[in-house]
Scaffold this motif. Structure first.
Motif, mmCIF file in Angstrom:
data_model
loop_
_atom_site.group_PDB
_atom_site.id
_atom_site.type_symbol
_atom_site.label_atom_id
_atom_site.label_comp_id
_atom_site.label_asym_id
_atom_site.label_seq_id
_atom_site.Cartn_x
_atom_site.Cartn_y
_atom_site.Cartn_z
ATOM 1 N N ASN A 7 40.841 17.173 37.266
ATOM 2 C CA ASN A 7 41.605 16.185 36.491
ATOM 3 C C ASN A 7 43.041 16.088 36.992
ATOM 4 O O ASN A 7 43.980 15.927 36.219
ATOM 5 N N GLY A 8 43.206 16.222 38.324
ATOM 6 C CA GLY A 8 44.524 16.066 38.915
ATOM 7 C C GLY A 8 45.396 17.300 38.824
ATOM 8 O O GLY A 8 46.559 17.263 39.206
ATOM 9 N N GLU A 9 44.875 18.419 38.308
ATOM 10 C CA GLU A 9 45.685 19.619 38.150
ATOM 11 C C GLU A 9 45.001 20.800 38.846
ATOM 12 O O GLU A 9 43.775 20.929 38.822
ATOM 13 N N SER A 10 45.808 21.669 39.448
ATOM 14 C CA SER A 10 45.264 22.853 40.095
ATOM 15 C C SER A 10 44.893 23.888 39.038
ATOM 16 O O SER A 10 45.516 23.983 37.989
ATOM 17 N N VAL A 11 43.848 24.681 39.323
ATOM 18 C CA VAL A 11 43.510 25.763 38.401
ATOM 19 C C VAL A 11 44.558 26.867 38.459
ATOM 20 O O VAL A 11 44.640 27.699 37.558
ATOM 21 N N GLY A 12 45.357 26.878 39.526
ATOM 22 C CA GLY A 12 46.445 27.844 39.618
ATOM 23 C C GLY A 12 46.082 29.110 40.374
ATOM 24 O O GLY A 12 44.931 29.560 40.379
ATOM 25 N N LYS A 13 47.075 29.685 41.015
ATOM 26 C CA LYS A 13 46.866 30.901 41.815
ATOM 27 C C LYS A 13 46.394 32.057 40.952
ATOM 28 O O LYS A 13 45.481 32.810 41.331
ATOM 29 N N ALA A 14 47.000 32.210 39.763
ATOM 30 C CA ALA A 14 46.636 33.332 38.889
ATOM 31 C C ALA A 14 45.184 33.219 38.434
ATOM 32 O O ALA A 14 44.470 34.230 38.355
ATOM 33 N N THR A 15 44.726 32.000 38.150
ATOM 34 C CA THR A 15 43.351 31.815 37.695
ATOM 35 C C THR A 15 42.358 32.204 38.774
ATOM 36 O O THR A 15 41.351 32.874 38.516
ATOM 37 N N VAL A 16 42.633 31.766 40.018
ATOM 38 C CA VAL A 16 41.747 32.128 41.129
ATOM 39 C C VAL A 16 41.788 33.627 41.368
ATOM 40 O O VAL A 16 40.758 34.276 41.603
ATOM 41 N N SER A 17 42.991 34.226 41.283
ATOM 42 C CA SER A 17 43.128 35.672 41.491
ATOM 43 C C SER A 17 42.327 36.449 40.446
ATOM 44 O O SER A 17 41.626 37.426 40.769
ATOM 45 N N ASN A 18 42.409 36.020 39.193
ATOM 46 C CA ASN A 18 41.656 36.690 38.125
ATOM 47 C C ASN A 18 40.156 36.567 38.336
ATOM 48 O O ASN A 18 39.384 37.470 37.990
ATOM 49 N N ALA A 19 39.735 35.436 38.892
ATOM 50 C CA ALA A 19 38.302 35.235 39.133
ATOM 51 C C ALA A 19 37.757 36.210 40.157
ATOM 52 O O ALA A 19 36.551 36.499 40.169
ATOM 53 N N LEU A 20 38.630 36.727 41.010
ATOM 54 C CA LEU A 20 38.197 37.652 42.067
ATOM 55 C C LEU A 20 38.546 39.106 41.756
ATOM 56 O O LEU A 20 38.161 40.005 42.505
ATOM 57 N N ASN A 21 39.268 39.353 40.664
ATOM 58 C CA ASN A 21 39.762 40.688 40.328
ATOM 59 C C ASN A 21 38.718 41.438 39.500
ATOM 60 O O ASN A 21 38.329 40.998 38.425
ATOM 61 N N LEU A 22 38.271 42.589 39.981
ATOM 62 C CA LEU A 22 37.242 43.364 39.281
ATOM 63 C C LEU A 22 37.703 43.822 37.905
ATOM 64 O O LEU A 22 36.886 44.029 37.005
ATOM 65 N N ASP A 23 39.022 44.019 37.743
ATOM 66 C CA ASP A 23 39.529 44.521 36.464
ATOM 67 C C ASP A 23 39.601 43.430 35.397
ATOM 68 O O ASP A 23 39.838 43.729 34.225
ATOM 69 N N LYS A 24 39.423 42.203 35.801
ATOM 70 C CA LYS A 24 39.457 41.088 34.856
ATOM 71 C C LYS A 24 38.032 40.713 34.446
ATOM 72 O O LYS A 24 37.071 40.998 35.153
ATOM 73 N N GLY A 25 37.920 40.048 33.301
ATOM 74 C CA GLY A 25 36.610 39.589 32.848
ATOM 75 C C GLY A 25 36.102 38.453 33.728
ATOM 76 O O GLY A 25 36.781 38.008 34.658
ATOM 77 N N PRO A 26 34.908 37.984 33.446
ATOM 78 C CA PRO A 26 34.335 36.913 34.273
ATOM 79 C C PRO A 26 35.146 35.632 34.137
ATOM 80 O O PRO A 26 35.753 35.373 33.093
ATOM 81 N N PRO A 27 35.182 34.816 35.182
ATOM 82 C CA PRO A 27 35.886 33.537 35.065
ATOM 83 C C PRO A 27 35.151 32.626 34.096
ATOM 84 O O PRO A 27 33.950 32.786 33.846
ATOM 85 N N GLU A 28 35.884 31.667 33.543
ATOM 86 C CA GLU A 28 35.237 30.670 32.695
ATOM 87 C C GLU A 28 34.246 29.877 33.538
ATOM 88 O O GLU A 28 34.392 29.761 34.766
ATOM 89 N N ALA A 29 33.240 29.334 32.846
ATOM 90 C CA ALA A 29 32.197 28.605 33.569
ATOM 91 C C ALA A 29 32.791 27.471 34.384
ATOM 92 O O ALA A 29 32.406 27.235 35.536
ATOM 93 N N ALA A 30 33.744 26.738 33.790
ATOM 94 C CA ALA A 30 34.345 25.601 34.490
ATOM 95 C C ALA A 30 35.132 26.064 35.718
ATOM 96 O O ALA A 30 35.111 25.418 36.770
ATOM 97 N N THR A 31 35.837 27.213 35.576
ATOM 98 C CA THR A 31 36.615 27.739 36.703
ATOM 99 C C THR A 31 35.696 28.151 37.847
ATOM 100 O O THR A 31 35.962 27.853 39.016
ATOM 101 N N LEU A 32 34.603 28.841 37.516
ATOM 102 C CA LEU A 32 33.671 29.258 38.570
ATOM 103 C C LEU A 32 33.081 28.037 39.276
ATOM 104 O O LEU A 32 32.988 28.013 40.511
ATOM 105 N N ARG A 33 32.671 27.028 38.496
ATOM 106 C CA ARG A 33 32.111 25.830 39.132
ATOM 107 C C ARG A 33 33.129 25.186 40.068
ATOM 108 O O ARG A 33 32.791 24.712 41.156
#
Length: 772
Positions: free
Chosen positions: A41-67
């Motif tokens: 929708n014209g906006e980046s998911v952001g560096k922190a969101t992508v980093s959290n998606a790959l970080n083992l210490d963080k929970g799973p990414p949201e379904a929309a973020t993973l897609r």
């Protein structure tokens, strides 16, 4: 058990993160690339969101973020499915429950709210998304309310508020927004369409700032806090179209996602008949918005209400006014509807011609009326369209009953009676139950009218309880109350007039309720008393003259139709009553009469035209009201209306907006006369500059070349304010890019203009250069 489940989620999360990293490595993609490519929708998911998606210490990414990440990385097929499965295993229950809610909410929103024909020779009803035509909305001034339906004078409109796509109400960056619209104006359909589109977006990986939830205002009455009321309503209503776990108040007490708000779409505030109850709901919404900023956003849909009531939401709450279909919108809507028919183009032309012949075209620009008339036409293209609004509703209700005949409703009712009868073993008890049930079935249409009358007068008890207290036959002593109530529901449900909503039955639409309530109020033995009640309505007399009753204008129209229908003494007295209402003129009389003409109430043409001519000539009325009267006159007597509009357009004592509005209305019914008047206004140096520019803009839509000429002249007119010259140049650029850019460039370089006007011209020019 809880520890085992947690361990399982942690294991799935670790496996997901490791596999995702491996997949990205194989694709030779770095995190910075993913951040750049993941645009939703014209906006980046952001560096922190992508980093959290790959970080083992963080929970799973949201379904929309993973897609979104998988889309950006080009990961598809079996590998994509496996990563999504692992995410679901690692997902805490709350988010998967959100997806389940969205899936069912989307399905519910796309269901057609009106009865399907259900018989072979009739075309199936299209889905809302198949026929939906996107409407426009006008952003009115903060105090813009049309209270004519409430017996109050409206505040002055802001005629020059911008017209924007109606969907803007959902994107407004405020905690609260109001959507105003007349009866059947498309408010609920707009809500349902947005809910379906937004839910589909979330489920498809297109994230947003809000997750919608649609609720009837009536469901918010009571002591429950908002999260509890939302949970109860969704859990009661949505399982009718799909299965999901019961929603709890906790589900709505937290954001659906981090940084995302619930968008609560509150429909039908005006359908709460009790003023105190309405104010209590509005107060609850205002308090919820203030108490939890960022958790909730609200869009409140209603017919126009007194300004003081809507003021409960806050002084700065924006109010958008939903606009009816244009002529082209109506044609598009009919085209969508008639696609299943043979030679749909021919049917569209026949339908539009039928609307003009029955003088229903303006009324058909109301979305609900368009739906009803399209359905009536599709059911029998040979039959002429009905005359007037009540005629349309009568034909529509008859069509519903005809459709139900093909659904074998008689057998359905027979089965209901059979079940009730055979609950009893003693023959005389069986016979008593059967006789009482048959009496109820024979009186069902009248009982539905009575139910509507009770509801419109504030009785909010369950439908079966209302009917149980007003039946032609009392409940037999041996029939238990809960069985009797169940039987009444089984009779009402298949009629097609009512629909199940939570644990009660409600009318398909507020105007259907009004129609049936008016049928009850104007039955043969009640018409004389009704007329007397209208004449003596509280507040009906003021300053020695009769005032319109403080009833909703739509319902009042149905009542008047019922009083005027038979050519008898009551009808004659009703005509005299209407004449006396308007005889003294004034704002209330003007709004009463013009609204009833717009609703196609069956007022006698001759006297109505005479009253409107008198109102047009009343110099004590504001110009906008005199123009409104002339517009109404066009619908009653076209030639007389054209004459009066031309006089108002030439009246130099009127304000510029009123003259321009009269001219625009004239152009709609007489293009040549309208073009001449618009050109005259644009060139009238005695008129204020703003009105001259607006007249030229309207002229463009009627006569492009003449309009462009006038805009060019105004852009170069050194006697006009700089901001108005820039406005004219910008309007010119929209229809003639080169000419407009030339004018804007000159204005930007014109040292005789103030700096603000030059800056505005430069900005407008920059936009045009980008477009070029």
């Amino acid at each position: 058990m809880a520890d085992t489940r947690t361990a399982g989620r942690d294991s799935a999360n670790s496996e997901l993160k490791n596999r995702l990293k491996d997949a990205l490595k194989r694709q030779k993609l770095k995190q910075a690339h993913i951040v750049r490519q993941t645009q939703l929708n014209g906006e980046s998911v952001g560096k922190a969101t992508v980093s959290n998606a790959l970080n083992l210490d963080k929970g799973p990414p949201e379904a929309a973020t993973l897609r979104a990440i998988l889309n950006a990385a080009g990961i598809s097929g079996t590998e994509r499915d496996e990563l999504s499965r692992l995410r679901d295993q690692a997902e805490p229950r709350g988010t998967t429950q959100l997806e389940a809610y969205l899936e069912v909410a989307k399905k519910s929103a796309r269901r057609h709210p009106y009865p399907d024909p259900g018989f072979p020779e009739a075309p199936r009803l299209p889905t809302l998304t198949d026929v939906h035509v996107r409407q426009q909305a006008r952003a009115p001034a903060a105090d813009n309310q049309d209270n004519s339906g409430q017996g109050e004078a409206p505040a002055r409109r802001n005629p020059d508020g911008p017209t924007v796509p109606a969907a803007e109400v959902f994107r407004e960056d405020r905690a609260m927004c109001v959507l105003l619209g007349g009866p059947g104006g498309g408010k609920s359909t707009l809500f349902r369409t947005h809910l379906a589109d937004s839910a589909d977006g979330w489920l498809s990986g297109r994230t947003g700032r809000t997750v919608p939830v649609m609720v009837s205002a009536a469901d918010l009455i009571g002591m429950d806090p908002l999260p509890t009321a939302l949970a109860k309503t969704m859990t009661a209503e949505l399982p009718q179209v799909g299965r999901f776990d019961e929603l709890t108040a906790e589900f709505f007490r937290r954001p659906p996602h981090a940084g995302v708000s619930w968008l609560v779409l509150v429909d039908g505030i005006d359908e709460i008949s009790d003023t105190d109850a309405r104010k209590a709901v509005l107060t609850m919404l205002a308090d919820a918005a203030a108490a939890a900023p960022g958790l909730y956003r609200f869009v409140v849909a209603t017919r126009p209400l007194p300004a003081a009531e809507l003021g409960t939401l806050g002084r700065d709450v924006p109010r958008y006014e939903l606009q009816p279909f244009s002529h082209d919108d109506l044609r598009t809507y009919a085209t969508h509807w008639f696609r299943p028919l043979d030679d749909p183009g021919r049917h569209v032309e026949t339908f539009i011609a039928g609307l003009k012949h029955s003088r229903l075209e303006v009324l058909a620009r109301t979305p609900l009326m368009a739906l009803m008339l399209c359905q009536l036409y599709a059911a029998d293209p040979i039959r002429p369209l009905p005359d007037g609004r009540t005629g349309a509703y009568q034909s529509f209700v008859e069509l519903i009953y005809e459709q139900n005949a093909h659904k074998n409703i008689k057998s359905t009712h027979d089965e209901a009676i059979h079940r009730l009868k055979h609950r009893h073993q003693i023959p005389r008890d069986e016979q008593a139950a059967e006789q009482a049930a048959e009496q109820v079935r024979n009186q069902l249409p009248e009982l539905i009218d009575h139910l509507a009358h009770e509801r419109i007068n504030g009785n909010s008890a369950p439908a079966v309880e209302i009917l149980a207290s007003h039946l032609p036959a009392n409940r037999p002593q041996k029939v238990k109350e809960h069985l009797w109530h169940s039987f009444l529901g089984d009779l009402l449900r298949p009629t097609g007039i009512l629909t199940q909503r939570a644990n009660d039955l409600d009318f398909l639409h507020q105007t259907l309720l009004e129609y049936h309530a008016a049928r009850h109020a104007t039955r043969e033995d009640s018409r004389t008393q009704l007329l007397q009640d209208l004449i003596t309505f509280p507040g009906a007399a003021a300053n020695g003259r009769l005032m319109p009753p403080a009833l909703d204008a739509s319902y009042l129209g149905f009542l008047l139709d019922g009083l005027l229908a038979p050519q008898d003494r009551v009808a004659a007295e009703t005509i005299r009553y209407v004449e006396e209402l308007t005889a003294h003129g004034g704002e209330e009389a003007c709004l009463f009469l013009t609204t009833q003409v717009r609703l196609r109430t069956s007022l006698p043409p001759g006297p109505t035209a005479a009253q409107l001519v008198r109102l047009v000539g009343d110099t004590n009325l504001e110009g906008r009201l005199r123009v409104k009267a002339a517009r109404a006159l066009v619908r009653v007597d076209t030639e007389a209306g054209k004459t009066q509009l031309a006089r108002l357009a030439d009246d130099t004592y009127l304000d510029g907006f009123s003259r321009r509005d009269a001219t625009r209305a004239l152009a709609e019914v007489d293009m040549e006369a309208g073009k001449a008047q618009l050109a005259g206004l644009a060139g009238d140096t005695d008129l204020d500059g703003f009105s001259r520019v607006e007249a030229a803009r309207v002229l463009v839509r009627v006569d492009g070349e003449a309009g462009k000429t006038q805009l060019a002249l105004l852009a170069g007119d050194t006697n006009l304010e700089g901001r108005l010259r820039v406005k004219a140049a910008r309007a010119l650029a929209r229809v003639d890019t080169e000419a407009g850019r030339t004018r804007l460039a000159r204005l930007a370089d014109d040292t005789a203009l103030n700096i603000d006007s030059r800056r505005d011209a430069a900005r407008a020019l920059a936009k045009e250069d980008v477009r070029a």
